[in-house]
Design an enzyme around this catalytic site. Sequence first.
Site, PDB file in Angstrom:
ATOM      1  N   GLY A 118     -59.376  26.761-110.576  1.00 57.64           N
ATOM      2  CA  GLY A 118     -58.087  26.083-110.504  1.00 57.64           C
ATOM      3  C   GLY A 118     -56.991  26.585-111.400  1.00 57.64           C
ATOM      4  N   PRO A 140     -63.574  30.402-110.985  1.00 61.00           N
ATOM      5  CG  PRO A 140     -63.284  32.322-112.297  1.00 61.00           C
ATOM      6  CD  PRO A 140     -64.244  31.188-112.045  1.00 61.00           C
ATOM      7  N   GLY A 141     -61.107  31.519-108.666  1.00 63.62           N
ATOM      8  CA  GLY A 141     -60.885  32.300-107.447  1.00 63.62           C
ATOM      9  C   GLY A 141     -59.563  33.043-107.564  1.00 63.62           C
ATOM     10  NE  ARG A 142     -54.267  29.616-106.804  1.00 64.24           N
ATOM     11  CZ  ARG A 142     -53.921  29.158-105.598  1.00 64.24           C
ATOM     12  NH1 ARG A 142     -53.055  29.830-104.879  1.00 64.24           N
ATOM     13  NH2 ARG A 142     -54.424  28.023-105.140  1.00 64.24           N
ATOM     14  NE  ARG A 169     -51.763  30.561-101.280  1.00 66.97           N
ATOM     15  CZ  ARG A 169     -50.794  30.308-102.114  1.00 66.97           C
ATOM     16  NH1 ARG A 169     -49.778  31.127-102.220  1.00 66.97           N
ATOM     17  NH2 ARG A 169     -50.832  29.227-102.858  1.00 66.97           N
ATOM     18  CE1 TYR A 216     -52.393  24.812 -98.872  1.00 70.09           C
ATOM     19  CE2 TYR A 216     -52.241  27.191 -99.037  1.00 70.09           C
ATOM     20  CZ  TYR A 216     -52.970  26.061 -98.782  1.00 70.09           C
ATOM     21  OH  TYR A 216     -54.296  26.183 -98.437  1.00 70.09           O
ATOM     22  CB  CYS A 247     -44.385  32.019 -80.036  1.00 71.56           C
ATOM     23  SG  CYS A 247     -44.276  33.641 -79.308  1.00 71.56           S
ATOM     24  CD  GLU A 248     -46.700  27.629 -84.359  1.00 71.86           C
ATOM     25  OE1 GLU A 248     -46.187  26.700 -85.010  1.00 71.86           O
ATOM     26  OE2 GLU A 248     -47.864  27.633 -83.946  1.00 71.86           O
TER      27      GLU A 248
END
Length: 411
Positions: A239, A274-276, A312, A316, A342-343
């Site tokens: 985190g 940890p990841g990020r 992302r 977010y 197409c959005e």
Amino acid sequence: MHYFNYHDSTLFCEEVALPKIAHDFQTPTYVYSQKTIERHFKAYQAGFGNQDHLISYSVKANSNLSILKLLAQLGSGFDIVSQGELFRIIKAGIPTDRVVFSGVGKTEDEMKYALQHNILSFNVESESELLRLNKVAGELYQKARVSLRVNPDIHPQTHPYISTGLKENKFGIPIAEAYGLFEKHAALPHIDWVGIDCHIGSQMLSLDPILETAQALKKMIRFLETKRIHIQHVNLGGGLGIAYHGEEPPSPEQYLKNILECLSPLRLKVIVEPGRTIVGNAGILLTRVLYLKKMPEKNFVIVDAAMNDLIRPTLYQAHHEIWPVVQTTQKPLNVDVVGPICESGDFLAKSRKLACAEGDLLAILSAGAYGFSMASNYNARPRAAEVLVSGMIPHLIRPRESLEDLIRGEL
Ligand code: LLP
């Protein structure tokens, strides 16, 4: 972003010019710097010093086999949330006794698979899950090593979708209930209590909520000791945030210094997930400008990467810096950088000052975590290639998907 630098106006990843990668592997392509991953991992190792520990890299951040292997060689453990992630660990040839398994909805099949592979611990998130695991382990004549994931109801001060430690979130067992649960189930026949864990949220920029969490876990462990329940590890989850756009998160060393002050006296193994912070700023998404489109209200830069490659920004409202791969002296315009999907939600950046022309390459920064791992085939778009740069060598660690890949298994 130490290892993404301009030399003579051209952006490099380590010693490889990004235009060369675009030429050799086309775009969109994820490009990762091996040295950056190593540096980030070693920062955690240094922060732990002599403390008994396990750095359990969170596989969901980036689960490419080559990245898992690289981290395993550095001594990493792994935090998984599905059978698929464990399969990846096994396929990478990594010993499964360094794996912890989180997640609120583990199926019986997933439990069996993880038991058969003798993982370090199940991070159990509810009483029902605990009882189910006890049953499944019993059927295999095994004991499951269990850590209880508690929910301390502490606000991580981050985006609501990535907050996990509040009482309104689905994660963990409310800490007040966890006390009773330990006592009630201390003697389940197929459960071996090994730890307590927690993960309150992601992209945290302040240490306060993390320290508050560490204090809450410590209090609980001291209570368990009074009940003669002795565990082996305390796991604070992941985190810690990274700088996407000028943020100044604490370094892994600062983070560990603070949490170890609290947790070291327990004389337990300390685990973090940890990841990020390991892979986030070690990767960019390399994309090419297809068209410049001037509309009455806006200038659009239409690129060949899209929300299916990097979700992302739209999911977010995340900010990813965008740099021209070759710097120009042209006057920047105020633009939205968008993909071909197409959005209207298909954007990578809004209202940026950027000078670029059709055919130019752009680097979308801080894309190493939750970039490729959250990519999809929406709009029948093959997923991007992935390249891991080591010094002067760009290794293709996942080829771009083909059209045939898109329909594999379909009738
Ligand atoms: N441990 C557990 C139990 C987790 O659920 C997570 C992330 C981590 C560790 C790793 O957290 P990190 O160190 O990477 O913050 N897709 C979102 C992030 C979701 C995080 C989910 N859990 C994003 O792109 O921001």
